[in-house]
Design an enzyme around this catalytic site. Structure first.
Site, PDB file in Angstrom:
ATOM      1  N   THR A   1      -8.963  15.100 -25.125  1.00 22.08           N
ATOM      2  CA  THR A   1      -8.837  14.530 -23.678  1.00 22.08           C
ATOM      3  C   THR A   1     -10.212  14.838 -23.023  1.00 22.08           C
ATOM      4  OG1 THR A   1      -6.814  14.956 -23.297  1.00 22.08           O
ATOM      5  CG2 THR A   1      -7.983  15.252 -21.504  1.00 22.08           C
TER       6      THR A   1
ATOM      7  N   GLY B   1       1.668  12.705 -21.070  1.00 16.14           N
ATOM      8  CA  GLY B   1       1.307  14.129 -21.156  1.00 16.14           C
ATOM      9  C   GLY B   1       1.039  14.731 -19.779  1.00 16.14           C
TER      10      GLY B   1
HETATM   11  N1  ASP Z   1      -3.190  17.192 -22.877  1.00 17.68           N
HETATM   12  C1  ASP Z   1      -3.375  15.874 -23.381  1.00 17.68           C
HETATM   13  C2  ASP Z   1      -2.070  15.274 -23.543  1.00 17.68           C
HETATM   14  O1  ASP Z   1      -1.081  15.939 -24.131  1.00 17.68           O
HETATM   15  C3  ASP Z   1      -3.924  15.675 -24.825  1.00 17.68           C
HETATM   16  C4  ASP Z   1      -5.123  16.521 -25.196  1.00 17.68           C
HETATM   17  O2  ASP Z   1      -5.565  17.262 -24.019  1.00 17.68           O
HETATM   18  O3  ASP Z   1      -5.678  16.439 -26.330  1.00 17.68           O
HETATM   19  O4  ASP Z   1      -1.774  14.088 -23.361  1.00 17.68           O
END
Ligand code: ASP
Length: 325
Positions: free
Chosen positions: A192, A222
């Site tokens: 992300t 998410g």
């Molecule tokens: N938090 C993000 C999600 O769950 C993914 C990530 O941060 O890698 O969509």
């Protein structure tokens, strides 16, 4: 000449799903440091010229989305169905205004769409086709969904699909443990991008953008676009952008929890963000990290994974970037 009372700083992350240390030895690490620098420098210059924290985080996330190394915008991960569904959010700590989009697959720059929601609508969160139509009406570029695809991410989906037959765990470390030689970056499901900043007025802002988790079910949303979960900013406490296993970040309202611990518990930025990342999240098997700033220019970037692509740049100082602990 009056000296501004606040020393501006920007902090960014490129996700907590990093390559393994072993893979880093192959030289890939340098490309990530370079990419993080290329994002920090213009955002730092914007703050140095008196720009707002909101503009600085918007610029930083814009650049991170366009960089194929990170899981947001071009280079976003694939869903289980082989599609892309992007989420993004932005929040202004001065006014508590916020905007977000989720499950978009045609908006080239989701964080710009989030900001358009914040600035041009009475709502906070738009989803799917409605979010895309809103973005189009506000002059944002729409692209064919294939724009987001890269060969590396398609390969990553194939590996995740294969691993899912034997592993339920959504964590990159567990996947890599299956075949220790495989680099986490290839098999890990996380990633992300995000930015937090304080400007010379002492105003805070946060922005987050993501393709979500590799192999996620279509329609899954998410933490990133959920205000208080993956993204939060309040001038009274802190600006936070999270990365990690989104479901656990949602259940703990992580970004707001850091602010609440500061506000009601009197914790410092570092104390609040560390207790959430190293105690609250692990208690429910949550993996990931966050970047945080307060209006005094303190920066905290804790994570409970092997690494987190991250960096910060204070006005007048050389940028700092790091990947591992
Ligand atoms: N938090 C993000 C999600 O769950 C993914 C990530 O941060 O890698 O969509």
């Amino acid at each position: 000449m009056t000296v501004p009372p606040f020393r501006p700083v920007i902090a960014i992350h490129g996700g907590a799903g990093t390559m393994s240390r072993a893979h880093a030895a192959t030289g890939q690490e340098a490309a990530y440091h370079e990419a993080l620098h290329a994002v920090l420098l213009p955002a730092q210059a914007l703050l140095a010229a008196g720009g707002s924290a909101l503009d600085a985080v918007s610029l930083a996330v814009d650049l991170l989305e366009e960089c194929a190394l990170f899981n947001a915008g071009h280079g976003a991960v694939f869903t289980h169905a082989g599609t892309h569904e992007l989420d993004a959010a932005v929040m202004d700590g001065a006014t508590l205004r916020a905007g977000a989009v989720c499950c978009v697959s045609r908006v080239r720059r989701p964080a710009r769409a989030a900001r358009a929601v914040m600035e041009h609508s009475e709502h906070v969160l738009f989803a799917g086709a409605g979010a895309e139509e809103f973005a189009r009406r506000h002059g944002l570029e729409l692209v064919d969904p294939s724009y987001f695809s890269t060969a590396a991410r398609r390969d990553q989906l194939q590996r995740a699909l294969a691993a899912d037959r034997t592993l339920l765990d959504h964590d990159g470390a567990a996947l890599a443990a299956d075949t220790p030689a495989a680099p986490l970056e290839e098999r890990g499901k996380m990633g992300t991008v995000g930015a937090v900043a304080v400007d010379a007025q002492g105003s805070l802002a946060a922005a987050t953008s993501t393709g979500g988790m590799t192999n996620k079910q279509p329609g899954r949303v998410g933490d990133s676009p959920l205000i208080g979960a993956g993204t939060y900013a309040d001038n009274a406490t802190a600006a936070i952008s999270c990365t990690g296993t989104g479901e656990m970040f949602i259940r703990l309202a992580v970004a707001h929890d850091v602010c609440a611990r500061m506000r009601y518990g009197g914790l410092s930025l570092a104390q609040a963000s560390e207790v959430v990342v190293h105690e609250a999240l692990p208690a429910i098997a949550g993996r990931g990290g966050l970047v945080a700033v307060d209006r005094h220019g303190n920066v905290s970037m804790p994570f409970n994974t092997e690494g987190m692509y991250r960096g910060h740049a204070r006005v007048g100082e050389a940028p700092y970037t790091a990947i591992f602990g």
